[in-house]
Design an enzyme around this catalytic site. Structure first.
Site, PDB file in Angstrom:
ATOM      1  N   HIS A   1      18.433 -33.537 -27.761  1.00 47.36           N
ATOM      2  CA  HIS A   1      19.552 -34.283 -27.188  1.00 47.36           C
ATOM      3  C   HIS A   1      19.021 -35.315 -26.192  1.00 47.36           C
ATOM      4  CE1 HIS A   1      22.407 -30.868 -28.140  1.00 47.36           C
ATOM      5  NE2 HIS A   1      21.299 -30.162 -27.979  1.00 47.36           N
TER       6      HIS A   1
ATOM      7  N   GLU B   1      17.103 -31.000 -23.983  1.00 48.06           N
ATOM      8  CA  GLU B   1      17.653 -32.259 -23.485  1.00 48.06           C
ATOM      9  C   GLU B   1      16.520 -33.119 -22.950  1.00 48.06           C
ATOM     10  OE1 GLU B   1      20.813 -33.266 -23.448  1.00 48.06           O
ATOM     11  OE2 GLU B   1      22.010 -31.441 -23.668  1.00 48.06           O
TER      12      GLU B   1
ATOM     13  N   HIS C   1      20.886 -34.060 -32.149  1.00 48.96           N
ATOM     14  CA  HIS C   1      22.284 -33.642 -32.027  1.00 48.96           C
ATOM     15  C   HIS C   1      23.128 -34.393 -33.058  1.00 48.96           C
ATOM     16  CE1 HIS C   1      25.635 -32.559 -28.890  1.00 48.96           C
ATOM     17  NE2 HIS C   1      25.728 -31.843 -29.990  1.00 48.96           N
TER      18      HIS C   1
ATOM     19  N   ASP D   1      23.109 -38.770 -30.118  1.00 51.64           N
ATOM     20  CA  ASP D   1      21.812 -38.503 -29.498  1.00 51.64           C
ATOM     21  C   ASP D   1      20.890 -37.693 -30.411  1.00 51.64           C
ATOM     22  OD1 ASP D   1      23.829 -36.438 -28.814  1.00 51.64           O
ATOM     23  OD2 ASP D   1      22.301 -35.546 -27.548  1.00 51.64           O
TER      24      ASP D   1
END
Length: 185
Positions: free
Chosen positions: A41, A123, A159, A169
């Protein structure tokens, strides 16, 4: 390449640990629920601003709605990820890999719904609008090496691959050529 060690508790060595309350147990372990997917992400809070505590505050339910107009829209969301890689390459872990972090939302991969059940979420501090830092790729490659040596990872996806109608993303500036999308076993 040296890499992080994922211990029996699902924690990465040398990562800063900040506990998120936004997780729950994974479904009972069975071959179909084994950790087999890595989801990449991007996130920045406030949007397209880096280095602050907004991401940490969001993942720990401490985001203050009056600190930024965007925060007023999202501060009640209960979300998390297993890992965050900062712009400088620093690794933060919020949830054990053995637990289900709440990063994917409504999602599917290869016909399987609820990707949170069988994935690890990573992330990258960034956005869809600019390149990621080399330090982030360095940390990401080391983390992926550790995850693929610990769990039966079958694919590494964005994602956008598991929620294409909702998410974009890690975005167009993420350089997939710098990592192996499908690990070699």
């Amino acid at each position: 390449m040296n890499f992080y060690v994922i211990n029996e508790a699902g924690m990465a060595s040398n990562a800063q640990y900040i506990a998120s309350p936004n997780f729950d147990p994974r479904p009972e372990t069975s071959p179909e629920n084994e950790i087999s997917l890595i989801v990449i992400h991007n996130i920045s809070l406030p949007p397209s601003q880096y280095g602050g505590n907004g991401i940490i505050e969001l993942f720990t339910n401490q985001l203050k709605p009056d600190e930024h107009p965007y925060y007023a829209e999202i501060y009640t969301r209960k979300v998390s990820s297993h890992f965050l890689i900062r712009r400088d390459g620093k690794l933060i872990q919020f949830v054990s890999c053995l637990d289900r972090a709440w990063h994917a939302g409504v999602s599917s991969w290869n016909g399987r719904e609820r990707c949170n059940d069988f994935s690890v979420g990573i992330e990258l501090e960034g956005s869809d609008f600019e390149a990621f830092e080399q330090e982030q790729y360095h940390t990401l490659k080391r983390l992926i090496a550790s995850l693929t040596s610990t769990y039966p990872i079958q694919a590494i996806v964005g994602h956008s691959d598991i929620a294409p109608t909702r998410k974009t993303d890690p975005g167009p500036y993420f350089d997939w050529s710098l990592i192996d999308k499908i690990p070699k076993n």
